[in-house]
Design a protein around this motif. Structure first.
Motif, PDB file in Angstrom:
ATOM      1  N   ASN A  54      -4.699   7.466   6.083  1.00  0.00           N
ATOM      2  CA  ASN A  54      -5.146   8.655   5.346  1.00  0.00           C
ATOM      3  C   ASN A  54      -6.155   9.475   6.130  1.00  0.00           C
ATOM      4  O   ASN A  54      -6.483  10.597   5.750  1.00  0.00           O
ATOM      5  CB  ASN A  54      -5.768   8.247   4.007  1.00  0.00           C
ATOM      6  CG  ASN A  54      -4.722   7.842   2.986  1.00  0.00           C
ATOM      7  OD1 ASN A  54      -3.592   8.312   3.030  1.00  0.00           O
ATOM      8  ND2 ASN A  54      -5.093   6.952   2.072  1.00  0.00           N
ATOM      9  N   THR A  73       3.477   7.552   7.437  1.00  0.00           N
ATOM     10  CA  THR A  73       3.902   6.650   6.361  1.00  0.00           C
ATOM     11  C   THR A  73       4.494   5.362   6.915  1.00  0.00           C
ATOM     12  O   THR A  73       4.316   4.282   6.351  1.00  0.00           O
ATOM     13  CB  THR A  73       4.941   7.361   5.470  1.00  0.00           C
ATOM     14  OG1 THR A  73       4.326   8.499   4.855  1.00  0.00           O
ATOM     15  CG2 THR A  73       5.465   6.433   4.397  1.00  0.00           C
ATOM     16  N   THR A 107       2.009   2.383   7.487  1.00  0.00           N
ATOM     17  CA  THR A 107       1.105   1.910   6.431  1.00  0.00           C
ATOM     18  C   THR A 107       1.114   0.395   6.223  1.00  0.00           C
ATOM     19  O   THR A 107       0.070  -0.163   5.871  1.00  0.00           O
ATOM     20  CB  THR A 107       1.428   2.603   5.091  1.00  0.00           C
ATOM     21  OG1 THR A 107       2.829   2.490   4.819  1.00  0.00           O
ATOM     22  CG2 THR A 107       1.027   4.070   5.137  1.00  0.00           C
ATOM     23  N   PHE A 125       0.849  -1.186   0.000  1.00  0.00           N
ATOM     24  CA  PHE A 125       0.000   0.000   0.000  1.00  0.00           C
ATOM     25  C   PHE A 125       0.887   1.239   0.000  1.00  0.00           C
ATOM     26  O   PHE A 125       1.698   1.432   0.895  1.00  0.00           O
ATOM     27  CB  PHE A 125      -0.908   0.008   1.233  1.00  0.00           C
ATOM     28  CG  PHE A 125      -1.737   1.268   1.360  1.00  0.00           C
ATOM     29  CD1 PHE A 125      -2.923   1.397   0.668  1.00  0.00           C
ATOM     30  CD2 PHE A 125      -1.297   2.332   2.142  1.00  0.00           C
ATOM     31  CE1 PHE A 125      -3.680   2.559   0.770  1.00  0.00           C
ATOM     32  CE2 PHE A 125      -2.041   3.494   2.252  1.00  0.00           C
ATOM     33  CZ  PHE A 125      -3.242   3.602   1.552  1.00  0.00           C
ATOM     34  N   THR A 126       0.752   2.056  -0.998  1.00  0.00           N
ATOM     35  CA  THR A 126       1.547   3.285  -1.102  1.00  0.00           C
ATOM     36  C   THR A 126       0.690   4.523  -1.359  1.00  0.00           C
ATOM     37  O   THR A 126       1.229   5.621  -1.521  1.00  0.00           O
ATOM     38  CB  THR A 126       2.580   3.170  -2.240  1.00  0.00           C
ATOM     39  OG1 THR A 126       1.889   2.941  -3.478  1.00  0.00           O
ATOM     40  CG2 THR A 126       3.555   2.032  -1.980  1.00  0.00           C
ATOM     41  N   ASP A 127      -0.612   4.340  -1.376  1.00  0.00           N
ATOM     42  CA  ASP A 127      -1.510   5.430  -1.756  1.00  0.00           C
ATOM     43  C   ASP A 127      -1.830   6.335  -0.565  1.00  0.00           C
ATOM     44  O   ASP A 127      -2.982   6.451  -0.140  1.00  0.00           O
ATOM     45  CB  ASP A 127      -2.795   4.857  -2.355  1.00  0.00           C
ATOM     46  CG  ASP A 127      -3.652   5.942  -3.001  1.00  0.00           C
ATOM     47  OD1 ASP A 127      -3.097   7.014  -3.322  1.00  0.00           O
ATOM     48  OD2 ASP A 127      -4.872   5.712  -3.176  1.00  0.00           O
ATOM     49  N   ILE A 128      -0.791   6.945  -0.015  1.00  0.00           N
ATOM     50  CA  ILE A 128      -0.990   7.908   1.071  1.00  0.00           C
ATOM     51  C   ILE A 128      -1.526   9.203   0.479  1.00  0.00           C
ATOM     52  O   ILE A 128      -0.927   9.790  -0.417  1.00  0.00           O
ATOM     53  CB  ILE A 128       0.328   8.180   1.817  1.00  0.00           C
ATOM     54  CG1 ILE A 128       0.652   7.028   2.753  1.00  0.00           C
ATOM     55  CG2 ILE A 128       0.270   9.474   2.608  1.00  0.00           C
ATOM     56  CD1 ILE A 128      -0.209   6.997   4.002  1.00  0.00           C
ATOM     57  N   ASP A 129      -2.671   9.632   0.989  1.00  0.00           N
ATOM     58  CA  ASP A 129      -3.307  10.848   0.485  1.00  0.00           C
ATOM     59  C   ASP A 129      -3.624  11.750   1.672  1.00  0.00           C
ATOM     60  O   ASP A 129      -4.667  11.633   2.294  1.00  0.00           O
ATOM     61  CB  ASP A 129      -4.579  10.502  -0.283  1.00  0.00           C
ATOM     62  CG  ASP A 129      -5.248  11.743  -0.875  1.00  0.00           C
ATOM     63  OD1 ASP A 129      -4.555  12.761  -1.047  1.00  0.00           O
ATOM     64  OD2 ASP A 129      -6.470  11.679  -1.145  1.00  0.00           O
ATOM     65  N   GLY A 188      -2.496   0.484   6.604  1.00  0.00           N
ATOM     66  CA  GLY A 188      -2.920   0.746   5.238  1.00  0.00           C
ATOM     67  C   GLY A 188      -3.638   2.063   5.060  1.00  0.00           C
ATOM     68  O   GLY A 188      -3.187   3.119   5.503  1.00  0.00           O
ATOM     69  N   ARG A 189      -4.798   2.019   4.445  1.00  0.00           N
ATOM     70  CA  ARG A 189      -5.542   3.228   4.087  1.00  0.00           C
ATOM     71  C   ARG A 189      -6.034   4.016   5.296  1.00  0.00           C
ATOM     72  O   ARG A 189      -6.397   5.198   5.175  1.00  0.00           O
ATOM     73  CB  ARG A 189      -6.736   2.858   3.207  1.00  0.00           C
ATOM     74  CG  ARG A 189      -7.715   1.910   3.869  1.00  0.00           C
ATOM     75  CD  ARG A 189      -8.830   1.501   2.903  1.00  0.00           C
ATOM     76  NE  ARG A 189      -9.755   0.541   3.493  1.00  0.00           N
ATOM     77  CZ  ARG A 189     -10.769   0.889   4.278  1.00  0.00           C
ATOM     78  NH1 ARG A 189     -11.003   2.178   4.545  1.00  0.00           N
ATOM     79  NH2 ARG A 189     -11.568  -0.039   4.788  1.00  0.00           N
ATOM     80  N   TYR A 190      -6.049   3.381   6.473  1.00  0.00           N
ATOM     81  CA  TYR A 190      -6.502   4.111   7.669  1.00  0.00           C
ATOM     82  C   TYR A 190      -5.544   5.253   8.025  1.00  0.00           C
ATOM     83  O   TYR A 190      -5.907   6.167   8.761  1.00  0.00           O
ATOM     84  CB  TYR A 190      -6.629   3.148   8.859  1.00  0.00           C
ATOM     85  CG  TYR A 190      -7.764   2.166   8.699  1.00  0.00           C
ATOM     86  CD1 TYR A 190      -9.092   2.577   8.856  1.00  0.00           C
ATOM     87  CD2 TYR A 190      -7.521   0.844   8.363  1.00  0.00           C
ATOM     88  CE1 TYR A 190     -10.149   1.682   8.698  1.00  0.00           C
ATOM     89  CE2 TYR A 190      -8.556  -0.063   8.194  1.00  0.00           C
ATOM     90  CZ  TYR A 190      -9.874   0.363   8.358  1.00  0.00           C
ATOM     91  OH  TYR A 190     -10.909  -0.523   8.187  1.00  0.00           O
TER      92      TYR A 190
END
Length: 547
Positions: A204, A193, A196, A8-12, A200-202
């Motif tokens: 964000n 980061t 993650t 998971f790399t989709d840090i927003d 994961g997405r949490y």
């Protein structure tokens, strides 16, 4: 192995699109600013209540979490040694496979050294060995007598513990975790980061904001304590040069004179003003040049002690103490005592205080290490940022502290160094070491060195604080660096006022603020272990497919 999911790399991280906070995470920035504004107002308006409340909370935390602080730092040290020595992880590069380091080894080490322990080494170079020569676990247990030749080994054993592999491991755990994701996965260089692989997405959402806020809080409090000790020694140095009586005030309960509140505030304003100017210029200019100057002046000071000090005594002690430290390293990693007895009280006020200080400092130093270490392998990073600085710290502590002890053992100092205040022991040692004329020149050099160490620590901290609040963006706005420089100045000033010029309130606030972030760091280790293992499996799968 081909069914392994990609990481998971989709840090927003949501940042403001316009206005004063453009490019900054509003939840993280506002939570940090409001929290420290409240702390500042509380310390200024109700200094007595703030002092008592923080002291009480600090005592309660240490009584419950003393063992946790000791154990978790032991875990950090052993974790890094394993990660560096395992070939599959140690040879990984923090960046592209063919990428090379941005900074030369000299500048890299200079920046790392100055940001990590520069102020601490100036304040505690003589104070730490002398203090532990008077009291440490072996002395408390009656195995050796205080201030005796037999107490030297245990004194330096714990000196090396406090400034050695464990201390630097705290910094490098955070730095390695941040650098790995930022430079191998192109993720933002910010605290959330590093978690993650677990959440994961949490990361964000609100959970990620909380993690980053904890990082900012720990960083500010860690820097506050460092600057507090540093400006105290700066005031002592200026007094030794100028003799200005307003810089000092009478000590409490028969203790030696200490820097006055006015003197501390004046020094704070000078240091933070210079730090803001340096931070505005950026890490590639201000921090780099000041760090190089720090290392040069530090070398000169060390050579002064080599030439004029008890170098033979110090080197003999160094060799014996290093062997003793390595022999006791496993036991020291997890040696914890109950705070209900004298041993535990010593540990809570000594080792645990240091671990909390390093943990509070780790978001700042760790993120800063990550910023300057791109292109290095994990093994190079760990060996270069854990073992080499530790050996230099050992040499520094033995040369300066050993000389102070030798002056006391030989009767030359007559107890003057032991009786001096914490931040004045270095200057008193120099007074007995060299002639009056040379002492004047050395005092000026030490004041400059302390000042540059302080400015390096503070301006690096301002850069890091803004990087975290900007969601990992390293190019942050000048106005925000200035704003946080002013706010950091107010926080430190308020806590100094609350403590009546003393530094105990700063220490209490720092130990309290470090505790939540220690749990974050433990999660970082678990997270990095998972990431390294999964990336190893992915690499093997790619090799099998290519074959």
């Amino acid at each position: 192995m081909s069914d392994i999911k990609p990481p998971f790399t989709d840090i927003d991280i949501q940042t403001a699109d316009e206005g004063f906070y453009e490019g900054y995470s509003l939840p993280v920035t506002l939570a940090a600013k409001i929290g420290f504004a409240v702390l500042t107002a509380w310390a200024l308006l109700m200094p007595g209540a703030a002092e008592h409340a923080l002291a009480w909370l600090n005592t309660e935390i240490l009584s419950v979490f003393n063992f946790f602080y000791i154990a978790v730092v032991g875990v950090f040290a052993w974790f890094l040694l394993v990660v560096a020595l395992v070939p599959a992880s140690g040879q990984l590069r923090l960046g592209k496979p063919d990428e090379r380091p941005e900074f030369s080894t000299f500048s890299w080490f200079a920046m790392m050294f100055g940001a990590g322990l520069g102020v601490g080494l100036m304040v505690y170079s003589t104070a730490e060995p002398l203090s532990l020569w008077q009291t440490n676990p072996q002395i408390i247990q009656g195995q050796v007598a205080p201030l005796s030749a037999e107490a030297l080994t245990s004194a330096f054993r714990y000196t090396f513990l406090h400034y050695g592999l464990h201390a630097w491991s705290i910094y490098v755990v955070t730095g390695l975790c941040l650098a790995y994701y930022a430079y191998t996965r192109d993720m933002p260089l910010t605290i959330r980061t590093a978690l993650t692989p677990i959440f994961g997405r949490y990361m964000n959402g609100a959970l990620g904001n909380v993690v980053d806020v904890l990082g900012v809080v720990a960083t500010i409090l860690g820097i506050a304590v460092t600057i507090g000790f540093g400006i105290s020694q700066l005031v002592e140095g200026v007094y030794s040069i100028s003799g200005a009586e307003w810089l000092l005030q009478a000590g409490q309960n028969g203790s030696p004179p200490m820097p006055s509140t006015v003197g501390l505030i004046a020094a704070l304003i000078v240091v933070m003003g210079m730090s803001i100017l340096s931070a505005v210029s950026g890490v590639g200019r201000g921090v780099k040049y000041l760090s190089n100057l720090n290392l040069v002046l530090s070398t000169v000071l060390l050579l002064i002690f080599v030439v004029f000090g008890a170098f033979g005594f110090a080197m003999t002690t160094y060799g014996q103490a290093l062997a003793d430290y390595v022999l006791h390293f496993p036991a020291l990693s997890f040696e914890a005592y109950s705070t209900s007895n004298e041993l535990g009280q010593w540990q809570a006020g000594s080792t645990t205080f240091y671990w909390a200080w390093w943990i509070a400092f780790s978001p700042f130093v760790g993120l800063f290490l990550a910023r300057i270490s791109r292109g290095r392998t994990i093994r190079e990073f760990v060996l270069g940022a854990v073992i080499m600085p530790s050996l230099v710290c050992f040499l520094w502590m033995t040369a300066l502290g050993g000389t102070a002890i030798d002056l006391e053992m030989s009767g030359v100092a007559g107890g003057a160094i032991i009786d001096a205040s914490l931040t004045n022991k270095l200057f008193v040692t120099l007074h007995y070491l060299v002639s009056d004329q040379l002492f004047g020149w050395l005092s000026v050099m030490c004041v400059v060195l302390i000042l540059t160490f302080l400015v390096t620590s503070a301006d690096s901290g301002l850069l890091v604080i803004n990087t975290i609040m900007a969601g990992g963006d390293e190019e942050t706005g000048v106005r925000h660096r200035i704003t946080w420089g002013v706010l950091l100045t107010l926080v430190i000033a308020a806590l100094i006022v609350a403590g009546g010029g003393g530094l105990f309130v700063l220490q209490d606030a720092m130990i309290i603020g470090a505790l939540p972030f220690s749990f974050v760091m433990l999660a970082m280790c678990v997270s990095l272990t998972k990431a390294l293992y999964r990336d190893h499996l992915r690499s093997k799968a790619e090799e099998e497919q290519a074959a």
